[in-house]
Design a protein around this motif. Structure first.
Motif, PDB file in Angstrom:
ATOM      1  N   SER A  14      42.344  37.301  33.903  1.00  0.00           N
ATOM      2  CA  SER A  14      41.907  36.062  32.791  1.00  0.00           C
ATOM      3  C   SER A  14      41.481  35.272  34.081  1.00  0.00           C
ATOM      4  CB  SER A  14      43.259  35.767  32.098  1.00  0.00           C
ATOM      5  OG  SER A  14      44.530  35.238  32.628  1.00  0.00           O
ATOM      6  N   ILE A  15      40.989  34.370  33.412  1.00  0.00           N
ATOM      7  CA  ILE A  15      40.205  33.253  34.459  1.00  0.00           C
ATOM      8  C   ILE A  15      41.521  32.658  35.327  1.00  0.00           C
ATOM      9  CG2 ILE A  15      39.376  30.628  34.913  1.00  0.00           C
ATOM     10  CD1 ILE A  15      37.331  32.714  34.465  1.00  0.00           C
ATOM     11  N   GLY A  16      41.968  32.625  36.205  1.00  0.00           N
ATOM     12  CA  GLY A  16      42.588  31.633  36.970  1.00  0.00           C
ATOM     13  C   GLY A  16      43.592  32.402  37.882  1.00  0.00           C
ATOM     14  N   GLN A  17      43.837  33.700  37.426  1.00  0.00           N
ATOM     15  CA  GLN A  17      45.047  34.726  37.632  1.00  0.00           C
ATOM     16  C   GLN A  17      44.437  34.459  39.495  1.00  0.00           C
ATOM     17  OE1 GLN A  17      45.129  38.453  34.978  1.00  0.00           O
ATOM     18  NE2 GLN A  17      46.729  37.739  34.945  1.00  0.00           N
ATOM     19  N   PRO A  18      45.701  34.680  40.234  1.00  0.00           N
ATOM     20  CA  PRO A  18      45.656  35.088  42.022  1.00  0.00           C
ATOM     21  C   PRO A  18      45.113  36.530  42.300  1.00  0.00           C
ATOM     22  CG  PRO A  18      47.827  34.928  41.143  1.00  0.00           C
ATOM     23  CD  PRO A  18      47.451  34.761  40.096  1.00  0.00           C
ATOM     24  N   ILE A  19      43.991  36.251  43.106  1.00  0.00           N
ATOM     25  CA  ILE A  19      43.853  37.743  43.981  1.00  0.00           C
ATOM     26  C   ILE A  19      44.144  37.729  45.150  1.00  0.00           C
ATOM     27  CG2 ILE A  19      41.779  38.960  44.720  1.00  0.00           C
ATOM     28  CD1 ILE A  19      39.990  37.332  42.324  1.00  0.00           C
ATOM     29  N   LEU A  20      44.296  38.401  46.130  1.00  0.00           N
ATOM     30  CA  LEU A  20      44.901  38.851  46.902  1.00  0.00           C
ATOM     31  C   LEU A  20      44.600  39.489  47.667  1.00  0.00           C
ATOM     32  CD1 LEU A  20      49.053  39.934  45.414  1.00  0.00           C
ATOM     33  CD2 LEU A  20      47.947  37.486  46.261  1.00  0.00           C
ATOM     34  N   ALA A  21      44.782  38.877  49.184  1.00  0.00           N
ATOM     35  CA  ALA A  21      44.158  40.008  50.294  1.00  0.00           C
ATOM     36  C   ALA A  21      44.442  41.969  50.098  1.00  0.00           C
ATOM     37  CB  ALA A  21      44.442  39.435  51.732  1.00  0.00           C
ATOM     38  N   ALA A  22      43.937  42.336  50.482  1.00  0.00           N
ATOM     39  CA  ALA A  22      45.009  43.719  50.257  1.00  0.00           C
ATOM     40  C   ALA A  22      45.639  44.084  51.732  1.00  0.00           C
ATOM     41  CB  ALA A  22      43.396  44.794  49.916  1.00  0.00           C
ATOM     42  N   ALA A  23      45.076  43.260  52.413  1.00  0.00           N
ATOM     43  CA  ALA A  23      45.849  43.502  53.988  1.00  0.00           C
ATOM     44  C   ALA A  23      45.424  42.321  54.916  1.00  0.00           C
ATOM     45  CB  ALA A  23      44.592  45.169  54.935  1.00  0.00           C
ATOM     46  N   ASP A  24      46.064  42.593  56.101  1.00  0.00           N
ATOM     47  CA  ASP A  24      45.589  41.470  57.504  1.00  0.00           C
ATOM     48  C   ASP A  24      44.569  41.965  57.450  1.00  0.00           C
ATOM     49  OD1 ASP A  24      48.199  40.876  56.764  1.00  0.00           O
ATOM     50  OD2 ASP A  24      48.839  41.863  58.727  1.00  0.00           O
ATOM     51  N   GLY A  25      43.339  40.291  57.489  1.00  0.00           N
ATOM     52  CA  GLY A  25      42.480  40.179  58.459  1.00  0.00           C
ATOM     53  C   GLY A  25      41.808  39.251  58.829  1.00  0.00           C
ATOM     54  N   LYS A  26      40.703  39.100  58.474  1.00  0.00           N
ATOM     55  CA  LYS A  26      39.602  37.652  58.724  1.00  0.00           C
ATOM     56  C   LYS A  26      38.568  38.068  57.551  1.00  0.00           C
ATOM     57  CE  LYS A  26      36.245  36.909  62.378  1.00  0.00           C
ATOM     58  NZ  LYS A  26      36.096  37.256  63.655  1.00  0.00           N
ATOM     59  N   VAL A  27      38.828  36.530  57.417  1.00  0.00           N
ATOM     60  CA  VAL A  27      37.570  36.424  56.232  1.00  0.00           C
ATOM     61  C   VAL A  27      35.942  36.591  56.684  1.00  0.00           C
ATOM     62  CG1 VAL A  27      36.616  34.645  54.697  1.00  0.00           C
ATOM     63  CG2 VAL A  27      39.358  35.323  55.031  1.00  0.00           C
ATOM     64  N   VAL A  28      35.170  36.953  56.696  1.00  0.00           N
ATOM     65  CA  VAL A  28      33.886  37.355  56.973  1.00  0.00           C
ATOM     66  C   VAL A  28      32.707  36.771  56.321  1.00  0.00           C
ATOM     67  CG1 VAL A  28      34.419  39.104  59.156  1.00  0.00           C
ATOM     68  CG2 VAL A  28      34.134  39.566  56.337  1.00  0.00           C
ATOM     69  N   TYR A  29      33.096  35.919  55.176  1.00  0.00           N
ATOM     70  CA  TYR A  29      31.755  35.434  54.471  1.00  0.00           C
ATOM     71  C   TYR A  29      32.651  35.296  53.123  1.00  0.00           C
ATOM     72  CZ  TYR A  29      28.280  35.614  51.125  1.00  0.00           C
ATOM     73  OH  TYR A  29      27.331  35.040  50.029  1.00  0.00           O
TER      74      TYR A  29
END
Length: 222
Positions: free
Chosen positions: A129-144
């Motif tokens: 549903s709108i607004g539910q949190p999405i989590l990073a699946a592992a450590d890393g760096k956002v490239v986009y």
């Protein structure tokens, strides 16, 4: 490159950071490229004697699974400075050889499984549903972060090692910035329906640019 591709789609399909490709090929913002242009994916080697460049290395001849829209001016990160509020992340370019652990990007139900077929689903789709949190699946760096790749809506791509990337598509809000280092389990976006007509998360894992089944890495659910 082929018609319909952009530097961003080439980076995505080859498992690279578009900034690295831009620097390697001397392409300045807004990173416009043209059909027939040769895009080097690796540095050119030089001879030890004459210090002359060898013939160009690997080039992009990858067929994108879907057309890519022209890049919008505000579709990409505004700054390449440290965006962690002064916190010092790992040195730029220093990634682990292997991802230490994977977690689920959401606890919601899977509605569409991965398919290796040419036109199949290249990841997992989750309900929500709108607004539910999405989590990073592992450590890393956002490239986009952005919405220039048609069919993905508001998209976040995280680089976890020199070989692995994950993507999180159709977000409502993006909570991280390009070049930001994130931790496993960190809230990186909220669920939405951008680029589609149903609220969902489309999640992909790519190894050296190739889509692979995320269930090979995610822990088994009880």
């Amino acid at each position: 490159m082929q018609k319909g591709e952009t530097l961003f789609s080439i980076a995505w399909h080859t498992g690279n950071d578009y900034r690295d490709l831009a620097k390697l090929n001397n392409i300045a913002p807004p990173y416009n490229i043209y059909p027939g242009q040769i895009i080097n994916l690796t540095k050119q080697k030089v001879t030890s004697k004459a210090n002359e460049a060898l013939p160009r290395g690997q080039t992009s001849k990858i067929k994108s699974n879907q057309p890519v829209d022209p890049p919008a001016k505000q579709a990409y990160g505004k700054s390449e400075k440290n965006v962690n509020g002064g916190a010092s992340g790992p040195p730029v370019g220093e990634f682990p050889e292997q991802v230490s652990a994977w977690i689920w990007p959401t606890s919601n139900a899977i509605t569409n499984m991965f398919s290796a077929k040419e036109a199949g689903n290249k990841g997992l789709d989750f309900s929500g549903s709108i607004g539910q949190p999405i989590l990073a699946a592992a450590d890393g760096k956002v490239v986009y972060t952005g919405n220039a790749l048609r069919g993905f809506g508001n998209l976040v791509i995280i680089k976890h090692s020199d070989a692995y990337l994950t993507a999180y598509a159709h977000n409502d809000k993006i909570l991280v910035k390009e070049q930001q280092w994130v931790k496993s389990g960190q809230n990186i976006a909220t669920m939405g329906k951008s680029g589609t007509d149903t609220v969902k998360l489309h999640f992909e894992v790519r190894y050296k640019g190739k889509s692979i089944d995320p269930l090979q890495f995610l822990p088994k659910r009880k």
